[in-house]
Structure formats: C-alpha cells, structure tokens
Design a protein around this motif. Structure first.
Motif, PDB file in Angstrom:
ATOM      1  N   LYS A  21       0.827  -1.198   0.000  1.00 22.35           N
ATOM      2  CA  LYS A  21       0.000   0.000   0.000  1.00 22.35           C
ATOM      3  C   LYS A  21       0.869   1.259   0.000  1.00 22.35           C
ATOM      4  O   LYS A  21       0.572   2.219  -0.687  1.00 22.35           O
ATOM      5  CB  LYS A  21      -0.932  -0.017   1.209  1.00 22.35           C
ATOM      6  N   GLN A  22       1.958   1.237   0.764  1.00 23.26           N
ATOM      7  CA  GLN A  22       2.848   2.391   0.818  1.00 23.26           C
ATOM      8  C   GLN A  22       3.443   2.700  -0.550  1.00 23.26           C
ATOM      9  O   GLN A  22       3.612   3.849  -0.906  1.00 23.26           O
ATOM     10  CB  GLN A  22       4.012   2.110   1.771  1.00 23.26           C
ATOM     11  N   ASN A  23       3.778   1.692  -1.303  1.00 21.10           N
ATOM     12  CA  ASN A  23       4.484   1.874  -2.565  1.00 21.10           C
ATOM     13  C   ASN A  23       3.566   1.906  -3.781  1.00 21.10           C
ATOM     14  O   ASN A  23       4.025   2.129  -4.882  1.00 21.10           O
ATOM     15  CB  ASN A  23       5.527   0.779  -2.745  1.00 21.10           C
ATOM     16  N   GLN A  24       2.278   1.690  -3.588  1.00 19.12           N
ATOM     17  CA  GLN A  24       1.353   1.592  -4.708  1.00 19.12           C
ATOM     18  C   GLN A  24       1.314   2.877  -5.538  1.00 19.12           C
ATOM     19  O   GLN A  24       1.198   2.832  -6.748  1.00 19.12           O
ATOM     20  CB  GLN A  24      -0.038   1.261  -4.199  1.00 19.12           C
ATOM     21  N   TYR A  25       1.438   4.012  -4.895  1.00 20.84           N
ATOM     22  CA  TYR A  25       1.306   5.287  -5.596  1.00 20.84           C
ATOM     23  C   TYR A  25       2.628   6.040  -5.678  1.00 20.84           C
ATOM     24  O   TYR A  25       2.647   7.253  -5.815  1.00 20.84           O
ATOM     25  CB  TYR A  25       0.225   6.137  -4.922  1.00 20.84           C
ATOM     26  N   ILE A  26       3.738   5.317  -5.630  1.00 26.96           N
ATOM     27  CA  ILE A  26       5.062   5.941  -5.621  1.00 26.96           C
ATOM     28  C   ILE A  26       5.309   6.761  -6.895  1.00 26.96           C
ATOM     29  O   ILE A  26       5.905   7.827  -6.841  1.00 26.96           O
ATOM     30  CB  ILE A  26       6.178   4.905  -5.380  1.00 26.96           C
ATOM     31  N   TYR A  27       4.840   6.284  -8.030  1.00 25.86           N
ATOM     32  CA  TYR A  27       5.042   6.988  -9.298  1.00 25.86           C
ATOM     33  C   TYR A  27       4.362   8.361  -9.254  1.00 25.86           C
ATOM     34  O   TYR A  27       4.958   9.379  -9.609  1.00 25.86           O
ATOM     35  CB  TYR A  27       4.497   6.142 -10.443  1.00 25.86           C
ATOM     36  N   ALA A  28       3.121   8.387  -8.795  1.00 26.12           N
ATOM     37  CA  ALA A  28       2.394   9.651  -8.686  1.00 26.12           C
ATOM     38  C   ALA A  28       3.073  10.578  -7.683  1.00 26.12           C
ATOM     39  O   ALA A  28       3.195  11.779  -7.918  1.00 26.12           O
ATOM     40  CB  ALA A  28       0.949   9.391  -8.267  1.00 26.12           C
ATOM     41  N   LYS A  29       3.538  10.019  -6.577  1.00 25.76           N
ATOM     42  CA  LYS A  29       4.220  10.818  -5.565  1.00 25.76           C
ATOM     43  C   LYS A  29       5.480  11.461  -6.132  1.00 25.76           C
ATOM     44  O   LYS A  29       5.754  12.635  -5.887  1.00 25.76           O
ATOM     45  CB  LYS A  29       4.576   9.958  -4.349  1.00 25.76           C
ATOM     46  N   GLU A  30       6.246  10.701  -6.902  1.00 24.75           N
ATOM     47  CA  GLU A  30       7.470  11.240  -7.508  1.00 24.75           C
ATOM     48  C   GLU A  30       7.147  12.369  -8.477  1.00 24.75           C
ATOM     49  O   GLU A  30       7.817  13.404  -8.483  1.00 24.75           O
ATOM     50  CB  GLU A  30       8.239  10.135  -8.226  1.00 24.75           C
ATOM     51  N   LYS A  31       6.130  12.182  -9.308  1.00 24.19           N
ATOM     52  CA  LYS A  31       5.755  13.209 -10.289  1.00 24.19           C
ATOM     53  C   LYS A  31       5.293  14.493  -9.598  1.00 24.19           C
ATOM     54  O   LYS A  31       5.671  15.592  -9.986  1.00 24.19           O
ATOM     55  CB  LYS A  31       4.657  12.690 -11.229  1.00 24.19           C
ATOM     56  N   ILE A  32       4.464  14.350  -8.581  1.00 24.83           N
ATOM     57  CA  ILE A  32       3.957  15.527  -7.892  1.00 24.83           C
ATOM     58  C   ILE A  32       5.068  16.208  -7.096  1.00 24.83           C
ATOM     59  O   ILE A  32       5.141  17.440  -7.064  1.00 24.83           O
ATOM     60  CB  ILE A  32       2.748  15.156  -7.009  1.00 24.83           C
ATOM     61  N   CYS A  33       5.946  15.426  -6.488  1.00 21.82           N
ATOM     62  CA  CYS A  33       7.076  16.030  -5.749  1.00 21.82           C
ATOM     63  C   CYS A  33       7.967  16.834  -6.690  1.00 21.82           C
ATOM     64  O   CYS A  33       8.431  17.919  -6.336  1.00 21.82           O
ATOM     65  CB  CYS A  33       7.896  14.949  -5.041  1.00 21.82           C
ATOM     66  N   TYR A  34       8.185  16.320  -7.897  1.00 19.99           N
ATOM     67  CA  TYR A  34       8.979  17.060  -8.874  1.00 19.99           C
ATOM     68  C   TYR A  34       8.279  18.373  -9.242  1.00 19.99           C
ATOM     69  O   TYR A  34       8.915  19.427  -9.353  1.00 19.99           O
ATOM     70  CB  TYR A  34       9.236  16.223 -10.128  1.00 19.99           C
ATOM     71  N   ALA A  35       6.971  18.317  -9.398  1.00 18.66           N
ATOM     72  CA  ALA A  35       6.210  19.528  -9.730  1.00 18.66           C
ATOM     73  C   ALA A  35       6.322  20.559  -8.610  1.00 18.66           C
ATOM     74  O   ALA A  35       6.552  21.746  -8.870  1.00 18.66           O
ATOM     75  CB  ALA A  35       4.746  19.174  -9.988  1.00 18.66           C
ATOM     76  N   ILE A  36       6.201  20.113  -7.373  1.00 26.72           N
ATOM     77  CA  ILE A  36       6.315  21.017  -6.226  1.00 26.72           C
ATOM     78  C   ILE A  36       7.728  21.609  -6.165  1.00 26.72           C
ATOM     79  O   ILE A  36       7.913  22.794  -5.896  1.00 26.72           O
ATOM     80  CB  ILE A  36       5.962  20.291  -4.911  1.00 26.72           C
TER      81      ILE A  36
END
Length: 128
Positions: A21-36
C-alpha cells in the motif's frame, strides 16, 4: 508461503500488505514532488513555473496512478491546467499545447491557486 529471498527474487505474496500500500502510488508521488520542487525553486513568475512543473503530470490521468478518492480532486486541477485547450493557427497547425495556452491566459492569482491545490494533493497523497 515459499520465500525466495535467498535467490534474489521476492514473491509478491510474501510482501506485507502495508508495504504494498505504501508503494502503490510511488510513481504519482514522484511526479507531484517534482512539480512542487519546480514551483518552489523556479526563478520565473508563477505561470511559467506552473507550466514547467505540470507538463509531465498528464500521466496522473491514468486510473491506477491515484487513489480513487483523490482522482476527482486531480481531475479538477487538470481541468484548470488545460482550460483553454490547444491553440491552433489559422491554417490548423498546433501552436501551443493546452497547458501552455492556459498559462498564457490565466491570471497570476489563478496560477497560485492551482499551485496551492497541487501542494494539497501532494499532502493528501502522502497518506497513502
């Protein structure tokens, strides 16, 4: 359950559900962190920073990238990022993509509000 750790292979059945569950959305997290990161460190005005921050976020439109309860929030943000659509020349040739075209037409205040919503989405996504 048979363990394959000694052979360098991890069977997905052996991974704790909480870790999945922690890693399921890692791709989205990386993309949004880059945007921020782009929004926070860019030297240009907010509309330009928002453009460069979000040009890679179209991948979040895929259903599996975000939790179900955050998709509507994301699609609201995406709709505001692409509000004015593609800009075409008189001959029908594409002149600007939808995000660039929108950033050229919106006010700085609107761009700031979208940036704040992206930050809020990032904060919410960290809970997953």
């Amino acid at each position: 359950m048979k363990k394959w750790f000694n052979k360098g292979i991890i069977c997905m059945k052996d991974v704790l559900p909480s870790k999945l569950k922690q890693n399921q959305y890692i791709y989205a997290k990386e993309k949004i962190c880059y945007a921020i990161y782009c929004l926070a460190t860019g030297e240009d005005e907010i509309r330009t920073r928002l453009f460069y921050a979000t040009i890679r976020l179209h991948v979040l439109n895929r259903e599996e990238c975000l939790p179900h309860d955050l998709r509507e929030y994301w699609f609201d943000i995406w709709g505001r990022l692409t509000r004015f659509g593609i800009k075409y020349s008189g001959s029908g040739k594409e002149m600007m993509g939808p995000i660039e075209h929108t950033m050229k037409r919106i006010r700085k205040k609107t761009a700031r509000e979208i940036a704040e919503d992206l930050y809020d989405l990032k904060s919410e996504l960290e809970e997953y």
